[in-house]
Design a protein around this motif. Sequence first.
Motif, PDB file in Angstrom:
ATOM      1  N   VAL A  84       0.837  -1.202   0.000  1.00 17.06           N
ATOM      2  CA  VAL A  84       0.000   0.000   0.000  1.00 17.06           C
ATOM      3  C   VAL A  84       0.876   1.258   0.000  1.00 17.06           C
ATOM      4  O   VAL A  84       0.602   2.232  -0.716  1.00 17.06           O
ATOM      5  CB  VAL A  84      -0.960   0.001   1.219  1.00 17.06           C
ATOM      6  N   GLY A  85       1.934   1.225   0.802  1.00 20.34           N
ATOM      7  CA  GLY A  85       2.867   2.344   0.806  1.00 20.34           C
ATOM      8  C   GLY A  85       3.502   2.558  -0.557  1.00 20.34           C
ATOM      9  O   GLY A  85       3.657   3.694  -1.019  1.00 20.34           O
ATOM     10  N   GLY A  86       3.859   1.454  -1.211  1.00 20.27           N
ATOM     11  CA  GLY A  86       4.442   1.547  -2.548  1.00 20.27           C
ATOM     12  C   GLY A  86       3.474   2.131  -3.559  1.00 20.27           C
ATOM     13  O   GLY A  86       3.838   2.992  -4.374  1.00 20.27           O
ATOM     14  N   PHE A  87       2.224   1.677  -3.516  1.00 22.43           N
ATOM     15  CA  PHE A  87       1.205   2.212  -4.430  1.00 22.43           C
ATOM     16  C   PHE A  87       0.946   3.695  -4.148  1.00 22.43           C
ATOM     17  O   PHE A  87       0.683   4.476  -5.073  1.00 22.43           O
ATOM     18  CB  PHE A  87      -0.087   1.420  -4.312  1.00 22.43           C
ATOM     19  N   ALA A  88       1.012   4.081  -2.872  1.00 28.15           N
ATOM     20  CA  ALA A  88       0.824   5.484  -2.518  1.00 28.15           C
ATOM     21  C   ALA A  88       1.930   6.348  -3.129  1.00 28.15           C
ATOM     22  O   ALA A  88       1.674   7.454  -3.632  1.00 28.15           O
ATOM     23  CB  ALA A  88       0.801   5.647  -0.996  1.00 28.15           C
ATOM     24  N   VAL A  89       3.151   5.839  -3.093  1.00 22.66           N
ATOM     25  CA  VAL A  89       4.275   6.568  -3.692  1.00 22.66           C
ATOM     26  C   VAL A  89       4.070   6.711  -5.195  1.00 22.66           C
ATOM     27  O   VAL A  89       4.254   7.800  -5.768  1.00 22.66           O
ATOM     28  CB  VAL A  89       5.608   5.852  -3.392  1.00 22.66           C
ATOM     29  N   VAL A  90       3.687   5.612  -5.856  1.00 23.36           N
ATOM     30  CA  VAL A  90       3.433   5.649  -7.291  1.00 23.36           C
ATOM     31  C   VAL A  90       2.353   6.683  -7.606  1.00 23.36           C
ATOM     32  O   VAL A  90       2.487   7.497  -8.530  1.00 23.36           O
ATOM     33  CB  VAL A  90       3.018   4.266  -7.816  1.00 23.36           C
ATOM     34  N   GLY A  91       1.246   6.657  -6.816  1.00 17.09           N
ATOM     35  CA  GLY A  91       0.160   7.600  -7.044  1.00 17.09           C
ATOM     36  C   GLY A  91       0.614   9.039  -6.885  1.00 17.09           C
ATOM     37  O   GLY A  91       0.251   9.909  -7.693  1.00 17.09           O
ATOM     38  N   ALA A  92       1.422   9.305  -5.870  1.00 18.12           N
ATOM     39  CA  ALA A  92       1.902  10.664  -5.636  1.00 18.12           C
ATOM     40  C   ALA A  92       2.793  11.147  -6.776  1.00 18.12           C
ATOM     41  O   ALA A  92       2.686  12.300  -7.226  1.00 18.12           O
ATOM     42  CB  ALA A  92       2.668  10.723  -4.308  1.00 18.12           C
ATOM     43  N   VAL A  93       3.657  10.266  -7.254  1.00 20.37           N
ATOM     44  CA  VAL A  93       4.553  10.634  -8.358  1.00 20.37           C
ATOM     45  C   VAL A  93       3.754  10.885  -9.634  1.00 20.37           C
ATOM     46  O   VAL A  93       4.026  11.827 -10.388  1.00 20.37           O
ATOM     47  CB  VAL A  93       5.615   9.535  -8.584  1.00 20.37           C
ATOM     48  N   VAL A  94       2.750  10.057  -9.876  1.00 19.66           N
ATOM     49  CA  VAL A  94       1.915  10.237 -11.063  1.00 19.66           C
ATOM     50  C   VAL A  94       1.148  11.554 -10.989  1.00 19.66           C
ATOM     51  O   VAL A  94       1.076  12.310 -11.964  1.00 19.66           O
ATOM     52  CB  VAL A  94       0.939   9.048 -11.216  1.00 19.66           C
ATOM     53  N   ARG A 117       4.732  10.359 -14.277  1.00 15.90           N
ATOM     54  CA  ARG A 117       4.278   8.969 -14.353  1.00 15.90           C
ATOM     55  C   ARG A 117       5.387   8.032 -14.824  1.00 15.90           C
ATOM     56  O   ARG A 117       5.563   6.937 -14.284  1.00 15.90           O
ATOM     57  CB  ARG A 117       3.081   8.859 -15.303  1.00 15.90           C
ATOM     58  N   GLN A 118       6.149   8.435 -15.823  1.00 12.18           N
ATOM     59  CA  GLN A 118       7.154   7.553 -16.400  1.00 12.18           C
ATOM     60  C   GLN A 118       8.274   7.206 -15.427  1.00 12.18           C
ATOM     61  O   GLN A 118       8.939   6.183 -15.572  1.00 12.18           O
ATOM     62  CB  GLN A 118       7.760   8.205 -17.660  1.00 12.18           C
ATOM     63  N   THR A 119       8.494   8.060 -14.426  1.00 12.12           N
ATOM     64  CA  THR A 119       9.593   7.787 -13.488  1.00 12.12           C
ATOM     65  C   THR A 119       9.124   7.150 -12.188  1.00 12.12           C
ATOM     66  O   THR A 119       9.936   6.918 -11.294  1.00 12.12           O
ATOM     67  CB  THR A 119      10.339   9.101 -13.151  1.00 12.12           C
ATOM     68  N   SER A 120       7.832   6.830 -12.093  1.00 10.35           N
ATOM     69  CA  SER A 120       7.302   6.285 -10.842  1.00 10.35           C
ATOM     70  C   SER A 120       7.975   4.969 -10.466  1.00 10.35           C
ATOM     71  O   SER A 120       8.267   4.722  -9.288  1.00 10.35           O
ATOM     72  CB  SER A 120       5.784   6.093 -10.945  1.00 10.35           C
ATOM     73  N   VAL A 121       8.246   4.109 -11.463  1.00 11.40           N
ATOM     74  CA  VAL A 121       8.877   2.833 -11.144  1.00 11.40           C
ATOM     75  C   VAL A 121      10.314   3.019 -10.655  1.00 11.40           C
ATOM     76  O   VAL A 121      10.791   2.266  -9.801  1.00 11.40           O
ATOM     77  CB  VAL A 121       8.853   1.875 -12.363  1.00 11.40           C
ATOM     78  N   LEU A 122      10.988   4.033 -11.173  1.00 15.42           N
ATOM     79  CA  LEU A 122      12.351   4.282 -10.717  1.00 15.42           C
ATOM     80  C   LEU A 122      12.360   4.785  -9.275  1.00 15.42           C
ATOM     81  O   LEU A 122      13.268   4.459  -8.494  1.00 15.42           O
ATOM     82  CB  LEU A 122      13.035   5.300 -11.635  1.00 15.42           C
TER      83      LEU A 122
END
Length: 367
Positions: A148-158, A163-168
């Motif tokens: 959940v924390g990881g998905f929250a980080v991805v959402g915040a970056v997006v 968006r393209q750098t969220s995985v990095l």
Amino acid sequence: MSYSFRSDAADGLEFSTSELTGALGDSVTVLPLLVALAATTSVSLPHVLVGFGVFQIVWGLYYGMPLSVEPMKALVGLAIVGSLSYPELAAAGLLAGAVLLTVGQFGLVGRLQRVVGEPVVRGIQFAVALLLLEAAVGLVADAPVVAVGGFAVVGAVVVAGYRQTSVLVVLGIGAGAAVATVGVPTLQVPELAVFPAGTPALSGAAVEGTVAQLGMTIGNAAIATALLCGDLYDRDVSADALSKSMGVTCLVAVPFGGIPMCHGSGGLAGKYAFGARTGGANVLLGLGYLALALVAAGAMLSAFPMALLGVLLVVVAFELGRAAFAPVSDRRSLALVVGVGVLGLAINVGVAFAVGAAAFWLLERVD
């Protein structure tokens, strides 16, 4: 502010901040897949990174443009989910390399693409996306709070527009957690050896995976990439030339611990979108991969939070699935993409590829 240095030693080779940011556009799906592969198979991550580093530089200099070098996603995806062992992956890579070199040499790429059909290729992409999503669910379920924390980080970056750098970003957090657990890895030069992670083993699963991969490679990495070279860079690069360079890459890299690699329209578009205009982006990215190879220690990898790896796989699966459906414009093609994808998930991608190709051939004759 932008700083650049243009080399007179290679035509069109430039080093600048835009080339550096463009280089990152080709790594957003590469690094998560490599980490996932190393975490789930016996592959040697340092050797794999050396392969990517060397061939980023080689093809950047050879073509004089920021050509992508990516994992063969169908084969790597099957290895990540356990359908292929590393020895089978290595055998599939050598087989794919031999076929790509041969068909490129005899100018057969265009003919093969017409037989397979683009909807079938897109369906295989969708199947791999579904398989990666299935594997991600298992990893996320083991530590849902971390996920959940990881998905929250991805959402915040997006939301912030990156968006393209969220995985990095997630990959960086996972690497930081691993370093905090086991400490900073020591520098270590990968050992020069032949098949350091296992001797190739040709099997029915390896052949099926290779056939499915070749459909994707011919459509996306050869033909679509050749078209993009003209559209984005005004360069006349033939699909057969790209097929031959991919064949050489696999046949040289796999024996020294690398994995099956290809070019790709997505990576090329990613580099362009982030500012890359010359082969300098490849040189910069290649040097980055080589630097990572020196610190890709096994202890650090084993300490990487698997739930965050699941988050990465969800993001990669989404991007791959989105790419599969993006060019679909009619109901018949949509039905083929979905049918091949679901069949690939339910049975295997080899059967899905064969059934899809037969269905495409029949539908073409009905019209």
